[in-house]
Design a protein around this motif. Structure first.
Motif, PDB file in Angstrom:
ATOM      1  N   SER A   4       8.682   7.541  -8.360  1.00 27.08           N
ATOM      2  CA  SER A   4       8.629   6.307  -9.168  1.00 27.08           C
ATOM      3  C   SER A   4       8.989   5.187  -8.458  1.00 27.08           C
ATOM      4  N   ALA A   5       8.651   3.686  -9.155  1.00 29.23           N
ATOM      5  CA  ALA A   5       9.084   2.589  -8.610  1.00 29.23           C
ATOM      6  C   ALA A   5      10.618   2.318  -8.488  1.00 29.23           C
ATOM      7  N   ILE A   6      11.044   2.721  -9.423  1.00 35.68           N
ATOM      8  CA  ILE A   6      12.507   2.544  -9.581  1.00 35.68           C
ATOM      9  C   ILE A   6      13.305   3.450  -8.391  1.00 35.68           C
ATOM     10  N   ASP A   7      12.912   4.617  -8.324  1.00 39.72           N
ATOM     11  CA  ASP A   7      13.464   5.687  -7.317  1.00 39.72           C
ATOM     12  C   ASP A   7      13.084   5.012  -5.704  1.00 39.72           C
ATOM     13  N   MET A   8      12.177   4.641  -5.599  1.00 42.28           N
ATOM     14  CA  MET A   8      11.548   4.328  -4.307  1.00 42.28           C
ATOM     15  C   MET A   8      12.334   3.056  -4.007  1.00 42.28           C
ATOM     16  N   ALA A   9      12.611   2.111  -4.748  1.00 44.70           N
ATOM     17  CA  ALA A   9      13.166   0.616  -4.468  1.00 44.70           C
ATOM     18  C   ALA A   9      14.688   1.155  -4.320  1.00 44.70           C
ATOM     19  N   THR A  10      15.325   1.897  -5.208  1.00 40.80           N
ATOM     20  CA  THR A  10      16.658   2.225  -4.933  1.00 40.80           C
ATOM     21  C   THR A  10      16.913   3.019  -3.748  1.00 40.80           C
ATOM     22  N   ASN A  11      15.986   3.925  -2.986  1.00 40.09           N
ATOM     23  CA  ASN A  11      16.194   4.492  -2.065  1.00 40.09           C
ATOM     24  C   ASN A  11      15.780   3.543  -0.616  1.00 40.09           C
ATOM     25  N   MET A  12      15.168   2.395  -0.955  1.00 36.13           N
ATOM     26  CA  MET A  12      14.869   1.720   0.086  1.00 36.13           C
ATOM     27  C   MET A  12      16.132   0.312   0.198  1.00 36.13           C
ATOM     28  N   GLY A  13      16.891   0.476  -0.816  1.00 37.29           N
ATOM     29  CA  GLY A  13      17.980  -0.732  -1.023  1.00 37.29           C
ATOM     30  C   GLY A  13      17.473  -1.816  -1.462  1.00 37.29           C
ATOM     31  N   ILE A  14      16.545  -1.817  -2.146  1.00 36.33           N
ATOM     32  CA  ILE A  14      16.034  -3.144  -2.612  1.00 36.33           C
ATOM     33  C   ILE A  14      15.925  -3.022  -4.249  1.00 36.33           C
ATOM     34  N   PHE A  20       4.652  -1.856  -6.635  1.00 39.51           N
ATOM     35  CA  PHE A  20       5.696  -2.614  -6.921  1.00 39.51           C
ATOM     36  C   PHE A  20       6.108  -3.442  -5.685  1.00 39.51           C
ATOM     37  N   ARG A  21       6.626  -4.912  -5.996  1.00 38.22           N
ATOM     38  CA  ARG A  21       7.028  -5.613  -4.959  1.00 38.22           C
ATOM     39  C   ARG A  21       8.529  -5.749  -5.231  1.00 38.22           C
ATOM     40  N   LYS A  71       0.901  -1.296  -0.026  1.00 34.89           N
ATOM     41  CA  LYS A  71       0.136   0.128  -0.230  1.00 34.89           C
ATOM     42  C   LYS A  71       0.948   1.152  -0.057  1.00 34.89           C
ATOM     43  N   GLY A  72       2.113   1.276   0.702  1.00 32.03           N
ATOM     44  CA  GLY A  72       2.823   2.361   0.626  1.00 32.03           C
ATOM     45  C   GLY A  72       3.669   2.593  -0.413  1.00 32.03           C
ATOM     46  N   ARG A  73       3.541   1.824  -1.539  1.00 28.86           N
ATOM     47  CA  ARG A  73       4.221   1.821  -2.749  1.00 28.86           C
ATOM     48  C   ARG A  73       3.342   1.926  -4.128  1.00 28.86           C
ATOM     49  N   ARG A  74       2.305   2.380  -3.763  1.00 32.48           N
ATOM     50  CA  ARG A  74       0.877   2.585  -5.006  1.00 32.48           C
ATOM     51  C   ARG A  74       1.132   3.988  -5.657  1.00 32.48           C
ATOM     52  N   SER A  75       0.510   3.978  -6.555  1.00 33.35           N
ATOM     53  CA  SER A  75       0.302   5.403  -7.506  1.00 33.35           C
ATOM     54  C   SER A  75       1.919   6.055  -7.882  1.00 33.35           C
ATOM     55  N   VAL A  76       2.484   5.182  -8.267  1.00 29.94           N
ATOM     56  CA  VAL A  76       3.829   5.774  -8.851  1.00 29.94           C
ATOM     57  C   VAL A  76       3.976   5.107 -10.150  1.00 29.94           C
ATOM     58  N   CYS A  77       4.669   5.934 -10.974  1.00 32.25           N
ATOM     59  CA  CYS A  77       4.952   5.445 -12.187  1.00 32.25           C
ATOM     60  C   CYS A  77       6.262   4.674 -12.328  1.00 32.25           C
ATOM     61  N   TYR A  78       6.706   4.402 -13.265  1.00 30.07           N
ATOM     62  CA  TYR A  78       7.750   3.358 -13.473  1.00 30.07           C
ATOM     63  C   TYR A  78       9.198   3.846 -12.904  1.00 30.07           C
ATOM     64  N   SER A 123       1.400  -5.084  -9.917  1.00 27.92           N
ATOM     65  CA  SER A 123       2.755  -4.532  -9.513  1.00 27.92           C
ATOM     66  C   SER A 123       3.699  -4.455 -10.743  1.00 27.92           C
ATOM     67  N   TRP A 124       4.311  -3.170 -10.708  1.00 25.39           N
ATOM     68  CA  TRP A 124       5.443  -2.970 -11.978  1.00 25.39           C
ATOM     69  C   TRP A 124       6.343  -4.278 -11.585  1.00 25.39           C
ATOM     70  N   VAL A 125       7.306  -4.711 -12.778  1.00 27.30           N
ATOM     71  CA  VAL A 125       8.244  -5.569 -12.773  1.00 27.30           C
ATOM     72  C   VAL A 125       9.374  -4.938 -13.311  1.00 27.30           C
ATOM     73  N   GLN A 126      10.419  -5.622 -13.140  1.00 23.94           N
ATOM     74  CA  GLN A 126      11.583  -4.836 -14.033  1.00 23.94           C
ATOM     75  C   GLN A 126      11.362  -5.103 -15.413  1.00 23.94           C
ATOM     76  N   THR A 127      11.628  -3.910 -16.113  1.00 24.05           N
ATOM     77  CA  THR A 127      11.384  -4.047 -17.702  1.00 24.05           C
ATOM     78  C   THR A 127      12.601  -3.973 -18.550  1.00 24.05           C
ATOM     79  N   PRO A 128      12.711  -4.693 -19.529  1.00 22.53           N
ATOM     80  CA  PRO A 128      14.053  -4.819 -20.326  1.00 22.53           C
ATOM     81  C   PRO A 128      14.258  -3.639 -21.184  1.00 22.53           C
ATOM     82  N   ALA A 129      15.183  -3.204 -21.250  1.00 19.92           N
ATOM     83  CA  ALA A 129      15.568  -1.974 -21.873  1.00 19.92           C
ATOM     84  C   ALA A 129      15.119  -1.636 -23.270  1.00 19.92           C
ATOM     85  N   ASN A 130      14.828  -2.538 -24.042  1.00 18.16           N
ATOM     86  CA  ASN A 130      14.438  -2.406 -25.332  1.00 18.16           C
ATOM     87  C   ASN A 130      12.926  -1.684 -25.340  1.00 18.16           C
TER      88      ASN A 130
END
Length: 188
Positions: free
Chosen positions: A109-119, A182-183, A86-93, A142-149
């Motif tokens: 964003s999901a990536i920024d939040m995850a990075t700041n959390m160390g996950i 995101f998870r 719940k504390g990680r919803r309403s975020v773009c990728y 839940s957003w998942v890691q997305t391939p670069a292409n």
């Protein structure tokens, strides 16, 4: 340690260990053959990983051990909350998607939040592995890691479980919804 990480107080550590141990013992099907004492031994004295687990817990992730890497000895934690935390919803990728929005920007964003959390965000494969342990994201996604292409073309991937099936979808990376978060995963 990541910027902003803080050491946990003794009281916070004890509470975190109680919470993690209770969840571990309640959900033994997630980590057959793994002993809590071994996990706790790996966690003790690892302030950075403990801080990350506390962040996962505080944002509603309900982290739990889901595996053990025999090569490295690392224990693997995933967010095991029934719905996307719940504390990680309403975020773009990611940050690029966040900055590209002209109106109605989400707070993060999901990536920024995850990075700041160390996950790290779960990969599609990890998401599918998680779903073998229970029924997750039946009302959320839940957003998942997305391939670069795909990301290069402006898209991002997310998953959910509907009709007893795991679905992988795409959306613009700048989209965000109240039911999409995101998870994360953490290796200790």
């Amino acid at each position: 340690m990541q910027k902003g990480h803080k050491a946990l107080s003794q009281e916070q550590l004890e509470e975190l260990f109680r919470t993690l141990k209770a969840r571990f013992e309640k959900n033994m099907n997630r980590h057959e053959g793994i002993e809590w004492a071994d996990v706790q031994g790996k966690l003790e004295g690892n302030a950075e990983k403990l801080w990350s687990l506390k962040e996962m817990e505080e944002t509603g992730g309900e982290p739990d051990v889901v595996g053990h890497d025999q090569e490295t000895g690392a224990y693997i934690f995933f967010d095991c909350s029934p719905e996307s935390p719940k504390g990680r919803r309403s975020v773009c990728y990611d940050r690029e998607a966040l900055e590209s929005r002209k109106k109605h920007k989400p707070e993060n964003s999901a990536i920024d939040m995850a990075t700041n959390m160390g996950i790290e965000l779960l990969t599609e494969d990890q998401y599918r592995e998680l779903q073998k342990l229970g029924n997750f994201d039946r009302k959320t996604s839940s957003w998942v890691q997305t391939p670069a292409n795909i990301r290069k073309l402006g898209g991002a991937l997310f998953c959910d479980r509907r009709y007893d099936t795991i679905f992988l979808y795409h959306n613009g990376a700048d989209s965000y919804y109240g039911a999409r978060g995101f998870r994360g995963s953490l290796r200790v």
